[in-house]
Design a protein around this motif. Structure first.
Motif, PDB file in Angstrom:
ATOM      1  N   THR A 197       0.751  -1.415   0.006  1.00  0.00           N
ATOM      2  CA  THR A 197      -0.058   0.039   0.101  1.00  0.00           C
ATOM      3  C   THR A 197       0.786   1.231   0.036  1.00  0.00           C
ATOM      4  OG1 THR A 197      -0.362  -0.458   2.388  1.00  0.00           O
ATOM      5  CG2 THR A 197      -2.205  -0.880   0.858  1.00  0.00           C
ATOM      6  N   GLU A 198       2.108   1.130   0.358  1.00  0.00           N
ATOM      7  CA  GLU A 198       3.087   2.411   0.260  1.00  0.00           C
ATOM      8  C   GLU A 198       3.280   3.198  -0.969  1.00  0.00           C
ATOM      9  OE1 GLU A 198       1.741   1.821   4.034  1.00  0.00           O
ATOM     10  OE2 GLU A 198       3.340   0.379   3.402  1.00  0.00           O
ATOM     11  N   PRO A 199       3.763   2.111  -1.960  1.00  0.00           N
ATOM     12  CA  PRO A 199       4.063   2.245  -3.209  1.00  0.00           C
ATOM     13  C   PRO A 199       2.819   2.795  -4.033  1.00  0.00           C
ATOM     14  CG  PRO A 199       4.599   0.102  -2.818  1.00  0.00           C
ATOM     15  CD  PRO A 199       4.576   0.562  -1.399  1.00  0.00           C
ATOM     16  N   ILE A 200       1.667   1.929  -3.806  1.00  0.00           N
ATOM     17  CA  ILE A 200       0.518   2.291  -4.202  1.00  0.00           C
ATOM     18  C   ILE A 200      -0.071   3.608  -3.851  1.00  0.00           C
ATOM     19  CG2 ILE A 200      -1.975   1.393  -4.288  1.00  0.00           C
ATOM     20  CD1 ILE A 200      -0.093  -0.296  -6.097  1.00  0.00           C
ATOM     21  N   ALA A 201       0.180   4.206  -2.666  1.00  0.00           N
ATOM     22  CA  ALA A 201      -0.077   5.562  -2.136  1.00  0.00           C
ATOM     23  C   ALA A 201       0.676   6.578  -3.009  1.00  0.00           C
ATOM     24  CB  ALA A 201       0.196   5.701  -0.710  1.00  0.00           C
ATOM     25  N   ILE A 202       2.135   6.266  -3.442  1.00  0.00           N
ATOM     26  CA  ILE A 202       2.666   6.932  -4.283  1.00  0.00           C
ATOM     27  C   ILE A 202       2.199   7.054  -5.829  1.00  0.00           C
ATOM     28  CG2 ILE A 202       4.997   7.321  -5.341  1.00  0.00           C
ATOM     29  CD1 ILE A 202       6.177   6.585  -2.600  1.00  0.00           C
ATOM     30  N   ALA A 203       1.918   5.926  -6.289  1.00  0.00           N
ATOM     31  CA  ALA A 203       1.405   5.723  -7.404  1.00  0.00           C
ATOM     32  C   ALA A 203       0.103   6.459  -7.635  1.00  0.00           C
ATOM     33  CB  ALA A 203       1.071   4.407  -7.810  1.00  0.00           C
ATOM     34  N   TYR A 204      -0.762   6.489  -6.572  1.00  0.00           N
ATOM     35  CA  TYR A 204      -2.253   7.221  -6.508  1.00  0.00           C
ATOM     36  C   TYR A 204      -1.752   8.668  -6.540  1.00  0.00           C
ATOM     37  CZ  TYR A 204      -6.338   9.092  -4.355  1.00  0.00           C
ATOM     38  OH  TYR A 204      -7.544   9.950  -4.239  1.00  0.00           O
ATOM     39  N   ALA A 205      -1.060   9.091  -5.546  1.00  0.00           N
ATOM     40  CA  ALA A 205      -0.713  10.683  -5.710  1.00  0.00           C
ATOM     41  C   ALA A 205      -0.191  11.114  -7.158  1.00  0.00           C
ATOM     42  CB  ALA A 205       0.214  10.888  -4.570  1.00  0.00           C
ATOM     43  N   ALA A 206       0.579  10.446  -7.586  1.00  0.00           N
ATOM     44  CA  ALA A 206       1.262  10.699  -8.914  1.00  0.00           C
ATOM     45  C   ALA A 206       0.206  10.669 -10.183  1.00  0.00           C
ATOM     46  CB  ALA A 206       2.614   9.739  -9.272  1.00  0.00           C
TER      47      ALA A 206
ATOM     48  N   ALA B  76       4.792   4.773 -12.747  1.00  0.00           N
ATOM     49  CA  ALA B  76       3.560   3.900 -13.066  1.00  0.00           C
ATOM     50  C   ALA B  76       2.279   4.554 -12.994  1.00  0.00           C
ATOM     51  CB  ALA B  76       3.551   2.787 -11.974  1.00  0.00           C
ATOM     52  N   GLY B  77       2.364   5.404 -11.915  1.00  0.00           N
ATOM     53  CA  GLY B  77       0.901   6.104 -11.442  1.00  0.00           C
ATOM     54  C   GLY B  77       0.785   7.229 -12.648  1.00  0.00           C
TER      55      GLY B  77
ATOM     56  N   GLU C  70      -9.095   7.095 -10.044  1.00  0.00           N
ATOM     57  CA  GLU C  70     -10.343   6.956  -9.318  1.00  0.00           C
ATOM     58  C   GLU C  70     -10.454   5.710  -8.779  1.00  0.00           C
ATOM     59  OE1 GLU C  70     -10.521   5.508 -13.749  1.00  0.00           O
ATOM     60  OE2 GLU C  70      -9.533   6.985 -12.807  1.00  0.00           O
ATOM     61  N   LYS C  71      -9.493   4.576  -9.147  1.00  0.00           N
ATOM     62  CA  LYS C  71      -9.371   3.537  -8.601  1.00  0.00           C
ATOM     63  C   LYS C  71      -8.804   3.335  -7.176  1.00  0.00           C
ATOM     64  CE  LYS C  71      -9.247  -0.240 -11.178  1.00  0.00           C
ATOM     65  NZ  LYS C  71     -10.935  -0.666 -10.898  1.00  0.00           N
ATOM     66  N   LYS C  72      -8.247   4.536  -6.800  1.00  0.00           N
ATOM     67  CA  LYS C  72      -7.531   4.711  -5.813  1.00  0.00           C
ATOM     68  C   LYS C  72      -6.361   3.585  -5.242  1.00  0.00           C
ATOM     69  CE  LYS C  72     -10.741   7.763  -3.356  1.00  0.00           C
ATOM     70  NZ  LYS C  72     -11.532   8.026  -2.348  1.00  0.00           N
ATOM     71  N   LEU C  73      -6.463   2.584  -4.157  1.00  0.00           N
ATOM     72  CA  LEU C  73      -5.644   1.625  -3.826  1.00  0.00           C
ATOM     73  C   LEU C  73      -5.540   0.373  -4.992  1.00  0.00           C
ATOM     74  CD1 LEU C  73      -5.954   1.289  -0.054  1.00  0.00           C
ATOM     75  CD2 LEU C  73      -4.438   2.518  -1.343  1.00  0.00           C
ATOM     76  N   GLU C  74      -6.365   0.590  -5.961  1.00  0.00           N
ATOM     77  CA  GLU C  74      -6.068  -0.521  -7.072  1.00  0.00           C
ATOM     78  C   GLU C  74      -5.737   0.498  -8.414  1.00  0.00           C
ATOM     79  OE1 GLU C  74      -8.955  -3.983  -6.931  1.00  0.00           O
ATOM     80  OE2 GLU C  74     -10.297  -2.209  -6.296  1.00  0.00           O
TER      81      GLU C  74
ATOM     82  N   VAL D 152       0.592  17.500  -5.397  1.00  0.00           N
ATOM     83  CA  VAL D 152      -0.267  16.631  -4.625  1.00  0.00           C
ATOM     84  C   VAL D 152       0.406  16.289  -3.332  1.00  0.00           C
ATOM     85  CG1 VAL D 152      -1.659  14.595  -4.421  1.00  0.00           C
ATOM     86  CG2 VAL D 152      -1.593  16.165  -6.512  1.00  0.00           C
ATOM     87  N   GLN D 153      -0.416  16.390  -2.229  1.00  0.00           N
ATOM     88  CA  GLN D 153       0.231  15.633  -0.890  1.00  0.00           C
ATOM     89  C   GLN D 153      -0.945  14.835  -0.326  1.00  0.00           C
ATOM     90  OE1 GLN D 153       1.215  18.939   1.821  1.00  0.00           O
ATOM     91  NE2 GLN D 153       2.703  17.656   2.898  1.00  0.00           N
TER      92      GLN D 153
END
Length: 427
Positions: free
Chosen positions: A27-36, A82-83, A90-94, A142-143
């Motif tokens: 979930t941490e790299p995914i959070a970075i991808a989401y922010a990006a 990747a993000g 819109e898929k957030k953690l996915e 984005v933060q």
């Protein structure tokens, strides 16, 4: 049902629905991808410069884990890239669930040509991700703070499009987790109308079982799940450890299957659920009993983790292993006394296991956490227990939980800093 009880019932139901959500990848790299992905969407064009600032715990958890759907890439730049290239915000953690092969090739080319920089956050927030992207004179920022999808700022070309205040002391997102306590968790688990929670629990069973089976049959990471079965046999206790570990084997090493998380973590979601599922199958209990046991396990895990915080030097799998022990004790017919002693015993056994980031060895720590949870239950079954005054154990379940929270949240801050220092040393 009186008003107070109804309010508590509704809060616990809401907490479950907020916590038990699908995520693909650590979930941490995914959070970075989401922010990006949000930053790219805000900018409206492909940036050629990407600046990332992240708190130490984010850097720690992204350093060694494989980012899913990237062809085996690791690290902060890979997650952000990747993000930007293929993320669906819109898929957030996915956010990375739908990347194509062509987009993976595009990502590799982009990482070679775009300028990426990564620095440590100076905000003092334990969970902090700040991404700034540029294309010519245009920029977007984005933060995210506090938890994985909690965006606190969006800016475009210096103009604030969205902003909200966030402090460590005032985490206003979602239901109040301080309402959780073991006695009320057990009452809720026994009395809840399963129609209100069945969807999230069934999804947890389906997703987490599937990735665990993949971990056992594939070749992922250090193959801890497989090794446990090959070494220690097919007892229910060993299978419970092996399934949870196997899910982590797959997930930490790039498996592109989703999991249902707990406390912001897929590893904790699998640790809290898979051992309970294995024991329920072995005991041939009804589906209703399994679902109610999962309520106990999930809510106990969330309760333990609430006082610790989303990220710390304290391995989150320990909390989830205690939750699993509580859920298994419920399967055996245990009530408040038996479950309380199981939790206290398990906390006394394994508290102090450090988190040194997301990676292959998480699977082994998960096995240890499940072992502690089951041993905590077995101790009480055989008339043995740890008592108040034994180390960090207090007289009372809630008091012991608070002691552990203080240990992890406050006492291990310097440990956390040293772990991050060691992990980021270029030696």
């Amino acid at each position: 049902m009186d008003t107070k009880k109804k309010n508590l019932y509704d809060a616990y139901t809401a907490i479950l629905k907020e916590e038990l959500v699908p995520a693909m990848g650590c979930t941490e790299p995914i959070a970075i991808a989401y922010a990006a992905a949000v930053a790219r969407e805000t900018l409206g064009m492909l940036p050629d410069t990407v600046r990332i600032s992240a708190s130490g715990n984010i850097i720690k958890n992204v350093k060694s884990v494989v980012v899913p759907n990237t062809g085996g890439l690791r690290g902060i730049a890979a997650a952000a890239g990747a993000g930007i290239i293929a993320g669906k915000a819109e898929k957030k953690l996915e956010v990375l669930a739908e990347i194509t092969r062509e987009e993976i090739q595009e990502l590799n080319a982009y990482l070679d040509t775009a300028s990426f920089s990564v620095t440590g956050s100076q905000s003092g927030c334990v969970f902090d991700i700040y991404i700034e992207v540029h294309k010519g004179e245009h920029s977007a920022e984005v933060q995210i703070q506090g938890h994985h999808t909690n965006i606190v700022k969006i800016r475009k070309n210096g103009e604030t499009l969205f902003g909200k205040d966030y402090t460590e002391e005032n985490q206003s997102s979602g239901e109040d987790r301080s309402l959780l306590n073991v006695k009320d968790i057990l009452s809720y688990a026994k009395e809840v109308d399963l129609k209100d929670v069945e969807e999230v629990l069934e999804r947890q069973i389906q997703y987490n079982t599937a990735i665990a089976e993949e971990g056992l049959h594939g070749n992922w990471g250090a193959n801890i799940g497989k090794i446990l079965l090959q070494s220690y046999g097919n007892s229910v206790q060993n299978r419970a450890k092996a399934m949870a570990a196997a899910g982590s084997d797959a997930r930490m090493n790039g498996c592109e299957m989703p999991v249902v998380i707990n406390s912001g973590s897929g590893n904790q979601g699998m640790t809290a659920s898979l051992p309970v599922i294995v024991y329920a199958e072995d005991m041939q209990v009804s589906r209703e009993v399994l679902l109610r046991a999962l309520l106990v396990s999930n809510l106990v895990s969330i309760h333990l983790k609430t006082g610790i915080g989303t990220l710390s030097a304290y391995c989150g799998a320990i909390s989830a292993g205690c939750g699993a022990g509580a859920g298994i004790t419920y399967l055996y017919g245990g009530g408040y006394e038996e479950i309380s002693h199981t939790i206290v015993n398990a906390l006394a056994i394994n508290s102090g296991v450090v988190c040194d980031g997301a990676k292959a060895s998480c699977a082994a720590k998960i096995a240890s956490a499940v072992e502690a949870g089951v041993l905590g239950m077995k101790m009480y079954q055989f008339g043995s227990q740890f008592y108040g005054g034994d180390g960090i154990v207090a007289q009372g379940i809630e008091e012991t939980i608070e002691n552990v929270a203080e240990l992890a949240r406050d006492g291990m801050r310097e440990t956390d800093r040293k772990i991050i220092e060691i992990m980021t040393d270029p030696r």
